[in-house]
Scaffold this motif. Structure first.
Motif, PDB file in Angstrom:
ATOM      1  N   GLN A  13       0.438  -9.420  13.845  1.00  0.00           N
ATOM      2  CA  GLN A  13      -0.170 -10.715  13.578  1.00  0.00           C
ATOM      3  C   GLN A  13      -1.511 -10.543  12.893  1.00  0.00           C
ATOM      4  N   ALA A  14      -1.904 -11.552  12.190  1.00  0.00           N
ATOM      5  CA  ALA A  14      -3.213 -11.538  11.527  1.00  0.00           C
ATOM      6  C   ALA A  14      -4.303 -11.253  12.552  1.00  0.00           C
ATOM      7  N   GLY A  15      -5.231 -10.395  12.157  1.00  0.00           N
ATOM      8  CA  GLY A  15      -6.289  -9.977  13.063  1.00  0.00           C
ATOM      9  C   GLY A  15      -5.968  -8.715  13.832  1.00  0.00           C
ATOM     10  N   GLY A  16      -4.726  -8.291  13.770  1.00  0.00           N
ATOM     11  CA  GLY A  16      -4.305  -7.103  14.482  1.00  0.00           C
ATOM     12  C   GLY A  16      -4.590  -5.820  13.729  1.00  0.00           C
ATOM     13  N   SER A  17      -4.119  -4.720  14.300  1.00  0.00           N
ATOM     14  CA  SER A  17      -4.384  -3.400  13.727  1.00  0.00           C
ATOM     15  C   SER A  17      -3.101  -2.576  13.655  1.00  0.00           C
ATOM     16  N   GLY A  65     -14.679  -2.153   4.993  1.00  0.00           N
ATOM     17  CA  GLY A  65     -15.117  -2.663   6.284  1.00  0.00           C
ATOM     18  C   GLY A  65     -13.984  -2.933   7.251  1.00  0.00           C
ATOM     19  N   ARG A  66     -12.750  -2.892   6.767  1.00  0.00           N
ATOM     20  CA  ARG A  66     -11.593  -3.144   7.635  1.00  0.00           C
ATOM     21  C   ARG A  66     -10.688  -1.920   7.761  1.00  0.00           C
ATOM     22  N   PHE A  67     -10.558  -1.160   6.695  1.00  0.00           N
ATOM     23  CA  PHE A  67      -9.681   0.007   6.682  1.00  0.00           C
ATOM     24  C   PHE A  67     -10.524   1.280   6.683  1.00  0.00           C
ATOM     25  N   THR A  68      -9.985   2.318   7.296  1.00  0.00           N
ATOM     26  CA  THR A  68     -10.650   3.619   7.311  1.00  0.00           C
ATOM     27  C   THR A  68      -9.625   4.711   7.042  1.00  0.00           C
ATOM     28  N   ILE A  69      -9.917   5.535   6.057  1.00  0.00           N
ATOM     29  CA  ILE A  69      -9.070   6.681   5.775  1.00  0.00           C
ATOM     30  C   ILE A  69      -9.718   7.910   6.401  1.00  0.00           C
ATOM     31  N   SER A  70      -8.894   8.747   6.988  1.00  0.00           N
ATOM     32  CA  SER A  70      -9.406   9.966   7.609  1.00  0.00           C
ATOM     33  C   SER A  70      -8.328  11.030   7.530  1.00  0.00           C
ATOM     34  N   ARG A  71      -8.697  12.232   7.900  1.00  0.00           N
ATOM     35  CA  ARG A  71      -7.710  13.300   7.857  1.00  0.00           C
ATOM     36  C   ARG A  71      -7.931  14.263   9.016  1.00  0.00           C
ATOM     37  N   ASP A  72      -6.840  14.899   9.405  1.00  0.00           N
ATOM     38  CA  ASP A  72      -6.869  15.965  10.402  1.00  0.00           C
ATOM     39  C   ASP A  72      -6.348  17.206   9.696  1.00  0.00           C
ATOM     40  N   ASN A  83      -7.656  -2.401  10.379  1.00  0.00           N
ATOM     41  CA  ASN A  83      -8.096  -3.387  11.362  1.00  0.00           C
ATOM     42  C   ASN A  83      -8.276  -4.747  10.702  1.00  0.00           C
ATOM     43  N   SER A  84      -8.341  -5.766  11.517  1.00  0.00           N
ATOM     44  CA  SER A  84      -8.545  -7.137  11.027  1.00  0.00           C
ATOM     45  C   SER A  84      -7.583  -7.456   9.892  1.00  0.00           C
ATOM     46  N   LEU A  85      -6.336  -7.149  10.121  1.00  0.00           N
ATOM     47  CA  LEU A  85      -5.335  -7.325   9.068  1.00  0.00           C
ATOM     48  C   LEU A  85      -5.153  -8.786   8.703  1.00  0.00           C
ATOM     49  N   LYS A  86      -4.888  -9.010   7.429  1.00  0.00           N
ATOM     50  CA  LYS A  86      -4.698 -10.337   6.874  1.00  0.00           C
ATOM     51  C   LYS A  86      -3.297 -10.436   6.273  1.00  0.00           C
ATOM     52  N   PRO A  87      -2.766 -11.635   6.159  1.00  0.00           N
ATOM     53  CA  PRO A  87      -1.450 -11.772   5.525  1.00  0.00           C
ATOM     54  C   PRO A  87      -1.392 -11.174   4.124  1.00  0.00           C
ATOM     55  N   GLU A  88      -2.501 -11.218   3.405  1.00  0.00           N
ATOM     56  CA  GLU A  88      -2.516 -10.649   2.051  1.00  0.00           C
ATOM     57  C   GLU A  88      -2.479  -9.132   2.043  1.00  0.00           C
ATOM     58  N   ASP A  89      -2.565  -8.508   3.207  1.00  0.00           N
ATOM     59  CA  ASP A  89      -2.392  -7.055   3.292  1.00  0.00           C
ATOM     60  C   ASP A  89      -0.920  -6.662   3.345  1.00  0.00           C
ATOM     61  N   GLY A 108       7.054   5.558   1.634  1.00  0.00           N
ATOM     62  CA  GLY A 108       6.633   4.161   1.721  1.00  0.00           C
ATOM     63  C   GLY A 108       6.922   3.580   3.086  1.00  0.00           C
ATOM     64  N   ASN A 109       6.003   2.737   3.542  1.00  0.00           N
ATOM     65  CA  ASN A 109       6.154   2.069   4.831  1.00  0.00           C
ATOM     66  C   ASN A 109       5.799   0.603   4.674  1.00  0.00           C
ATOM     67  N   GLN A 110       6.663  -0.254   5.182  1.00  0.00           N
ATOM     68  CA  GLN A 110       6.403  -1.679   5.094  1.00  0.00           C
ATOM     69  C   GLN A 110       5.381  -2.090   6.150  1.00  0.00           C
ATOM     70  N   VAL A 111       4.381  -2.800   5.709  1.00  0.00           N
ATOM     71  CA  VAL A 111       3.406  -3.430   6.604  1.00  0.00           C
ATOM     72  C   VAL A 111       3.487  -4.926   6.363  1.00  0.00           C
ATOM     73  N   THR A 112       3.774  -5.665   7.410  1.00  0.00           N
ATOM     74  CA  THR A 112       3.882  -7.112   7.311  1.00  0.00           C
ATOM     75  C   THR A 112       2.917  -7.749   8.286  1.00  0.00           C
ATOM     76  N   VAL A 113       2.067  -8.613   7.757  1.00  0.00           N
ATOM     77  CA  VAL A 113       1.069  -9.297   8.576  1.00  0.00           C
ATOM     78  C   VAL A 113       1.422 -10.777   8.597  1.00  0.00           C
ATOM     79  N   SER A 114       1.728 -11.289   9.762  1.00  0.00           N
ATOM     80  CA  SER A 114       2.097 -12.694   9.889  1.00  0.00           C
ATOM     81  C   SER A 114       0.862 -13.546  10.178  1.00  0.00           C
ATOM     82  N   SER A 115       0.898 -14.761   9.697  1.00  0.00           N
ATOM     83  CA  SER A 115      -0.250 -15.664   9.890  1.00  0.00           C
ATOM     84  C   SER A 115      -0.125 -16.467  11.171  1.00  0.00           C
TER      85      SER A 115
END
Length: 115
Positions: A13-17, A65-72, A83-89, A108-115
């Motif tokens: 859902q929107a606002g989720g991570s 400010g919402r996404f962070t890329i990192s590596r191990d 974080n703070s995902l939006k439908p437009e993501d 590829g991985n599908q990411v779906t953010v519902s409003s």
């Protein structure tokens, strides 16, 4: 043959991570940079975030400010914490590893953010 295996997409859902992971079959140090791209219907592929070999990161303005890329390095894995995902993501997210002469892509991985 280099392989990139992604995991972690889904519906939120929107606002989720969500956190995406991308594990390479070879050493992560063999690449000049690694990045996450996304492709949404009717839009061009967009670079979302990248991390270069020195650890410097950069982000698309739309995710700063919402996404962070990192590596191990020990796990040869790159992450994208969203974080703070939006439908437009909503998009298919692809991991990419850039060597000097070639770009390797994850499945590829599908990411779906519902409003």
């Amino acid at each position: 043959q280099v392989q990139l295996v992604e995991s972690g997409g889904g519906l939120v859902q929107a606002g989720g991570s969500l956190r995406l992971s991308c594990t390479t079959s070879g050493s992560i140090f063999s690449f000049n940079s690694m990045g996450w791209y996304r492709l949404a219907p009717g839009k061009q592929r967009e670079l979302v975030a990248a991390i270069i070999s020195g650890g410097v990161t950069n982000y698309a303005d739309s995710v700063k400010g919402r996404f962070t890329i990192s590596r191990d390095n020990a796990k040869n894995t790159v992450y994208l914490q969203m974080n703070s995902l939006k439908p437009e993501d909503t998009a298919v997210y692809y991991c990419a590893a850039h060597s000097r002469d070639y770009v390797y892509w994850g499945q590829g991985n599908q990411v779906t953010v519902s409003s």
